[in-house]
Design a protein around this motif. Structure first.
Motif, PDB file in Angstrom:
ATOM      1  N   SER A   7       0.836  -1.197   0.000  1.00  0.00           N
ATOM      2  CA  SER A   7       0.000   0.000   0.000  1.00  0.00           C
ATOM      3  C   SER A   7       0.874   1.251   0.000  1.00  0.00           C
ATOM      4  N   LYS A   8       0.469   2.240  -0.773  1.00  0.00           N
ATOM      5  CA  LYS A   8       1.211   3.494  -0.841  1.00  0.00           C
ATOM      6  C   LYS A   8       0.915   4.397   0.353  1.00  0.00           C
ATOM      7  N   ASP A  30      -6.011   1.293  -6.611  1.00  0.00           N
ATOM      8  CA  ASP A  30      -5.500   1.020  -5.267  1.00  0.00           C
ATOM      9  C   ASP A  30      -6.279   1.845  -4.250  1.00  0.00           C
TER      10      ASP A  30
END
Length: 424
Positions: free
Chosen positions: A99-100, A197
């Motif tokens: 995950s960013k 995302d």
């Protein structure tokens, strides 16, 4: 004179009326043949649509095993089916996506290393809703098929492939979530999931880029062989077969305790219009046959009344009544048969364009997103077959017989003197 030969002489002497009768028969036979061709094309297109679109039935049950799912899939009324097993797995030798968004304090960090990949074991990936609806597309290679049973293969997501510079034909090493087993899988396809995302932190296995599709056997190995089937989807030909499948499901899984859902929206949106065209074609055939018999009967009746003197003379000469009726039947039949041949030629030339006009648009429009596949039905195939021409010829000859015998019987009930002296 033989009444058959006399019929030929009469047709030659009355060329204009013979040509008019031929034109009427040609229109009649062309319409009849068109109805039969449209009916046959609709039946072929419907059969193809039932195989490709059909009705999807989803079965869910706690503890549903692959063996039970396969027993239902082996039923004769099931065209194709897919079972799905979901397990988590880790990566070895390549890097899963993360995950960013920064991981929140207190998150269970140990789990992300053990199960960063969401592995979906499938039998037929084309039957998965994202693939069948077209939202998820194969960008390279192919999907998972039933023929892949026993092979360790994978279809990976485009983002995972880009991050690790993977392509079709590469080998990945996937580790079971408990870390006890590793399996080498060959990449046979790359898919693109339209899901973005998440904007908030999620575990790695919840990222769409970390989703892999593998054969059922591979998923079972990664899940220690105990992974249950999450759901099984069965494609049947039509909604009326769903009741039979439900009964078979009760027999295999036991009454109650399972979820049985029927998705027939795609069928109703794309197959039912084809059935309506086929029903219309069948009705058209009956209407044309009845109208043709009535119209030709009236024409023949008028012709017989015009030839009353000829009939009277022949009867006075001792000609039998049934031969006079036979003469008129032969005359009409001799005109009907060439009309059938010409109609068959016209059908061979123009039948496909007519079929496209009636049926070509049935599978072109995409279906709305509320549960219907964005897939088209195969174009209609219109071909003139001997059976269809035989039906038209039989109906044409039947009309010829009916349109001559019924009017002829009414006139020939009179005596020769009555016919010759009646000037009305």
């Amino acid at each position: 004179m033989n009444f058959v030969k006399r019929a030929g002489t009469s047709l030659g002497a009355r060329r204009s009326k013979t040509a008019a009768l031929l034109a009427i028969f040609l229109v009649l036979c062309a319409l009849l043949l068109g109805g039969f061709l449209l009916q046959a094309a609709a039946a072929r297109q419907e059969a193809g649509a039932q195989r490709t679109i059909g009705v999807d039935v989803t079965v869910r049950k706690d503890g549903l095993t692959r063996a039970l799912a396969d027993r239902l899939g082996a039923l004769g009324l099931v065209h194709r089916y897919n079972a799905e097993i979901a397990v988590r797995a880790g990566a070895q030798g390549f890097t899963p996506l993360t995950s960013k968004v920064p991981e929140p304090v207190g998150a269970a960090g140990g789990e992300k290393d053990k199960g960063a990949l969401a592995v979906n074991g499938v039998r037929d990936s084309d039957m998965l809703l994202p693939f069948s609806y077209g939202s998820t597309k194969i960008t390279a290679g192919r999907g998972i098929t039933p023929e892949d049973e026993g092979r360790d293969l994978a279809v990976i997501e485009q983002r995972l492939a880009d991050q690790n510079h993977l392509k079709v034909g590469d080998t990945l090493r996937v580790r079971s979530a408990d870390g006890d087993r590793t399996t080498d899988v060959t990449v046979v396809g790359i898919h693109r999931d339209p899901a973005q995302d998440p904007t908030m932190w999620v575990a790695a296995d919840e990222l769409p880029g970390n989703r892999l599709y593998v054969p059922l056997g591979t998923a079972q190995k990664l899940g220690a062989g105990t992974a249950a089937v999450r759901e099984a989807v069965y494609r049947i030909g039509s909604p009326d077969r769903a009741r039979r499948l439900h009964a078979e499901t009760e027999r295999v899984l036991g009454k109650g305790g399972f979820d049985f859902r029927v998705n027939d929206k795609a069928y109703k949106d794309q197959v039912l219009p084809i059935q309506r065209v086929g029903a219309f074609a069948g009705l058209l055939v009956w209407v044309i046959a009845l109208a043709g018999a009535l119209i030709l009967g009236l024409i023949v009746m008028l012709q017989i009344r015009e030839r009353r003197s000829e009939l009277g003379v022949l009867l006075a000469m001792g000609e039998k009544k049934w031969k006079l009726i036979g003469q008129h039947a032969v005359e009409v039949a001799a005109v009907a048969l060439p009309a059938v041949v010409l109609a068959a030629l016209a059908g061979a030339l123009a039948g496909q364009s007519a079929g496209d006009a009636f049926l070509g648009g049935q599978g072109d429009a995409p279906v709305s997103a509320a549960g219907a596949a964005d897939t088209g039905i195969e174009p209609p195939t219109v071909r003139v077959e001997a059976a269809d021409v035989g039906k038209v010829a039989g109906i044409a000859l039947g009309i010829s017989l009916v349109s001559t015998v019924i009017p002829g019987v009414g006139i020939l009930r009179l005596h020769p003197r009555s016919i010759l002296t009646d000037t009305e």
